[in-house]
Design an enzyme around this catalytic site. Structure first.
Site, mmCIF file in Angstrom:
data_model
loop_
_atom_site.group_PDB
_atom_site.id
_atom_site.type_symbol
_atom_site.label_atom_id
_atom_site.label_comp_id
_atom_site.label_asym_id
_atom_site.label_seq_id
_atom_site.Cartn_x
_atom_site.Cartn_y
_atom_site.Cartn_z
ATOM 1 N N CYS A 24 0.825 -1.212 0.000
ATOM 2 C CA CYS A 24 0.000 0.000 0.000
ATOM 3 C C CYS A 24 0.858 1.261 0.000
ATOM 4 O O CYS A 24 2.038 1.217 0.301
ATOM 5 C CB CYS A 24 -0.813 0.061 1.294
ATOM 6 S SG CYS A 24 -2.265 -0.976 1.317
ATOM 7 N N CYS A 32 -5.819 1.769 -2.496
ATOM 8 C CA CYS A 32 -4.986 2.984 -2.629
ATOM 9 C C CYS A 32 -4.166 2.976 -3.908
ATOM 10 O O CYS A 32 -3.514 3.965 -4.236
ATOM 11 C CB CYS A 32 -4.083 3.153 -1.423
ATOM 12 S SG CYS A 32 -2.857 1.848 -1.239
ATOM 13 N N CYS A 47 -2.383 -3.006 -3.538
ATOM 14 C CA CYS A 47 -3.688 -2.797 -2.915
ATOM 15 C C CYS A 47 -4.650 -2.201 -3.938
ATOM 16 O O CYS A 47 -4.302 -1.302 -4.691
ATOM 17 C CB CYS A 47 -3.527 -1.833 -1.739
ATOM 18 S SG CYS A 47 -5.064 -1.259 -1.019
ATOM 19 N N CYS A 60 -2.716 4.687 3.094
ATOM 20 C CA CYS A 60 -3.909 3.913 2.715
ATOM 21 C C CYS A 60 -4.930 3.869 3.851
ATOM 22 O O CYS A 60 -4.592 3.715 5.016
ATOM 23 C CB CYS A 60 -3.528 2.495 2.326
ATOM 24 S SG CYS A 60 -4.944 1.533 1.761
HETATM 25 ZN ZN LIG Z 1 -3.871 0.294 0.251
#
Ligand SMILES: [Zn+2]
Length: 193
Positions: free
Chosen positions: A36, A70, A67, A40
């Protein structure tokens, strides 16, 4: 900063969801095998499950997937693009009184005009020239209300070399002429007293 201090600084931004390290570091979460941006907004990972990487490639090589929330692989809202857009805004806030062109801004920031335009628009939704005009008009409104300066003077102080051009841009953005704006707002002020 040593590794441990860096880790603590980054973990701090994870807790606070600040974008300070976005685009510079990526965090892999061992419990989910997802990486991330530090900011995030998904669930806060436990300290022991967090690994810090300096690049997307490092995170991928270590077996993490990006991810979906994000989107760390997309340069966007945070990261270097947001930083660049912020620098463009600062430049505009400092130099809106001057004749400021896209080329002049690009030159000062040492990037290509095309790149500046594209990134700024993606981050802010506005072209730099639209942002510049919006800022000039909002400064002009303050000047119009502050004292009885001539319209031409207000135009000159907000970066318009040509008063009729100022009046036409003002009218387009504010919905009335600079003169009307001054009268109308003064009247409203009287009524509120
Ligand atoms: Zn994330």
């Amino acid at each position: 900063m040593n590794e441990q201090e860096l880790f603590e600084a980054i973990y701090e931004t994870i807790l606070n969801r600040t974008a300070k390290y976005d685009g510079q570091y990526y965090i892999g979460i061992t419990s989910t095998k997802i990486f991330c941006r530090p900011s995030c907004r998904s669930r806060t990972p436990k300290r022991k499950n967090v690994r810090v990487y300096r690049s997307i490639q490092e995170a991928i090589d270590a077996g993490f997937r990006a991810c979906k929330r994000c989107k760390p692989e997309v340069s966007g809202k945070h990261g270097p693009d947001a930083e660049m857009a912020e620098r463009v805004k600062q430049l505009i806030h400092h130099q809106y009184k001057e004749a400021l062109t896209l080329n002049a801004m690009a030159q000062q920031l040492a990037i290509s005009p095309y790149h500046l335009l594209r990134v700024f628009k993606r981050v802010t939704g506005l072209t730099p020239s639209k942002y510049l005009m919006t800022h000039r008009i909002s400064e002009a409104k303050k000047l119009l209300l502050a004292d009885q300066k001539a319209i031409a003077q207000v135009a000159a102080e907000t970066g318009f070399s040509n008063p009729p051009h100022f009046s036409s841009v003002f009218k387009k953005m504010a919905g009335c002429s600079p003169h009307e704006y001054r009268e109308k707002t003064a009247e409203e002020g009287e009524r509120l007293k």
